[in-house]
Motif scaffolding. Structure first.
Motif, short mmCIF file in Angstrom:
data_model
loop_
_atom_site.label_atom_id
_atom_site.label_comp_id
_atom_site.label_asym_id
_atom_site.label_seq_id
_atom_site.Cartn_x
_atom_site.Cartn_y
_atom_site.Cartn_z
N UNK A 1 0.75 -1.05 -0.11
CA UNK A 1 0.17 -0.07 0.02
C UNK A 1 0.85 1.15 0.07
N UNK A 2 0.32 2.41 -0.03
CA UNK A 2 1.11 3.47 -0.01
C UNK A 2 1.64 3.87 1.26
N UNK A 3 0.53 3.39 2.34
CA UNK A 3 1.22 3.70 3.75
C UNK A 3 0.57 2.44 4.65
N UNK A 4 1.13 2.61 5.84
CA UNK A 4 0.71 1.48 6.76
C UNK A 4 0.27 2.16 7.84
N UNK A 5 -1.17 2.01 8.47
CA UNK A 5 -1.73 2.85 9.32
C UNK A 5 -1.01 2.10 10.85
N UNK B 1 -0.01 4.92 -9.22
CA UNK B 1 1.30 3.88 -9.10
C UNK B 1 0.67 2.64 -8.84
N UNK B 2 1.57 1.58 -8.50
CA UNK B 2 1.26 0.12 -8.48
C UNK B 2 0.49 -0.32 -7.63
N UNK B 3 0.19 0.60 -6.53
CA UNK B 3 -0.79 0.13 -5.55
C UNK B 3 -1.93 0.64 -5.57
N UNK C 1 -3.73 4.44 -1.08
CA UNK C 1 -4.15 2.97 -0.10
C UNK C 1 -3.20 2.70 1.29
N UNK C 2 -3.97 2.24 2.17
CA UNK C 2 -3.45 2.17 3.37
C UNK C 2 -3.61 0.64 3.86
N UNK C 3 -2.63 0.18 4.42
CA UNK C 3 -2.49 -1.20 4.75
C UNK C 3 -2.92 -1.11 6.30
#
Ligand code: SF4
Length: 291
Positions: free
Chosen positions: A21-25, A77-79, A85-87
């Motif tokens: 993802x773009x970010x991890x919460x 982007x690929x996510x 996107x947030x994991x």
């Protein structure tokens, strides 16, 4: 067995990622009772004994909201081509620990947010999630490996065939579904086993869903302390598959932890052979990244 603790987390950072993802919460839950906890699970390298259920869900969601407000328009982007996107499940398994927190509130937040999408990988098929329609704003990544080694490395997780069948069901319930080939483990006969897995995917995923399926492909990493602990708990068969010093080398992982991975030359050979097989049997699947 891990002990469950209820608390408010003070670790409220959002970490950039760029892969799953773009970010991890921040963690809604930190820790996991999954069947892979005594083999390769990277969460167990840092927290084997406890499962922390973080009750300050509202506070975490406010932090994500504030973070989103600070972001520019998403550049594809690929996510994801459209959403940030947030994991939400990097340190637990959301489907397995469904009853332990208010995931519906988290899902609802992402469903309603114009700029964000949630995502998590899972090794469990939990039909309770099907009561919610996230309108494609929650992406589940079903984790897949050959069934014969899943039985050894991740006992008591959902059978691989059930995870594959769930792909159709979850798409039809409103989820976005990707594949998570992780970890990819190389052993005597591994490509024969992957051939069976790819053929099952080809046969069981409905044609109309295939153009929307994508995958992340991640070769095994392991860790010396984790290996020692697993051996002390008599996990010999499992460790024989994942602890192979003759073809592994040390590395520092993305977030600073010590790990071992397949040696660079060995891995590039593995990647090449695995990808050729993949492209021959399931060419409709887009590989988002492989390493
Ligand atoms: S399900 Fe995921 S988080 Fe849980 S033990 Fe397995 S690898 Fe770790």
């Amino acid at each position: 067995m891990a002990q469950l603790f209820i608390r408010n987390t003070k670790t409220l950072h959002i970490r950039p990622n760029g892969r799953s993802a773009d970010f991890i919460t921040p963690n809604f839950i930190y820790g996991c009772a999954g069947g892979c906890r005594n083999s390769y699970c990277y969460v167990m390298r840092h927290n084997h004994e406890s499962i922390y259920v973080n009750e300050n869900v509202d506070q975490i969601l406010r932090i994500i909201d504030k973070h989103l407000n600070s972001l520019p328009l998403k550049i594809p982007n690929q996510t994801d081509p459209k959403y940030w996107t947030y994991d939400i499940g990097c340190s637990t398994d959301v489907s397995l620990h469904w009853k332990h927190t208010n995931w519906l509130k988290v899902f609802e937040f992402f469903k309603e947010h114009f700029a964000a999408k949630a995502t998590f990988a899972t090794k469990y098929v939990n039909s309770k999630l099907l009561d919610f329609n996230p309108n494609k704003k929650v992406r589940i990544r079903f984790s897949l490996m050959p069934q014969n080694i899943s039985l050894i490395l991740e006992p008591n997780t959902s059978p691989i065939i059930d995870r594959i069948k769930a792909i159709n069901t979850f798409i039809e319930a409103g989820y976005e579904v990707h594949l998570n080939f992780s970890p990819i483990v190389a052993y005597e006969g591994w490509l024969n086993d992957y051939e069976i897995l790819f053929k099952d995917l080809s046969e069981l995923i409905k044609e109309q869903h295939k153009p929307f399926i994508k995958a992340e492909c991640i070769f095994l990493t392991h860790n010396d302390k984790q290996h020692e602990r697993n051996i002390l708990s008599n996990r010999f068969e499992s460790e024989a598959l994942i602890w192979k010093p003759e073809i592994q080398e040390s590395k520092i992982s993305e977030y600073g932890g010590k790990a071992v991975r397949y040696k660079a030359k060995v891995k590039s050979n593995f990647i090449q052979r695995w990808t050729v097989l993949h492209n021959r049997i399931i060419p409709w699947n887009t590989i988002r990244y492989i390493f």
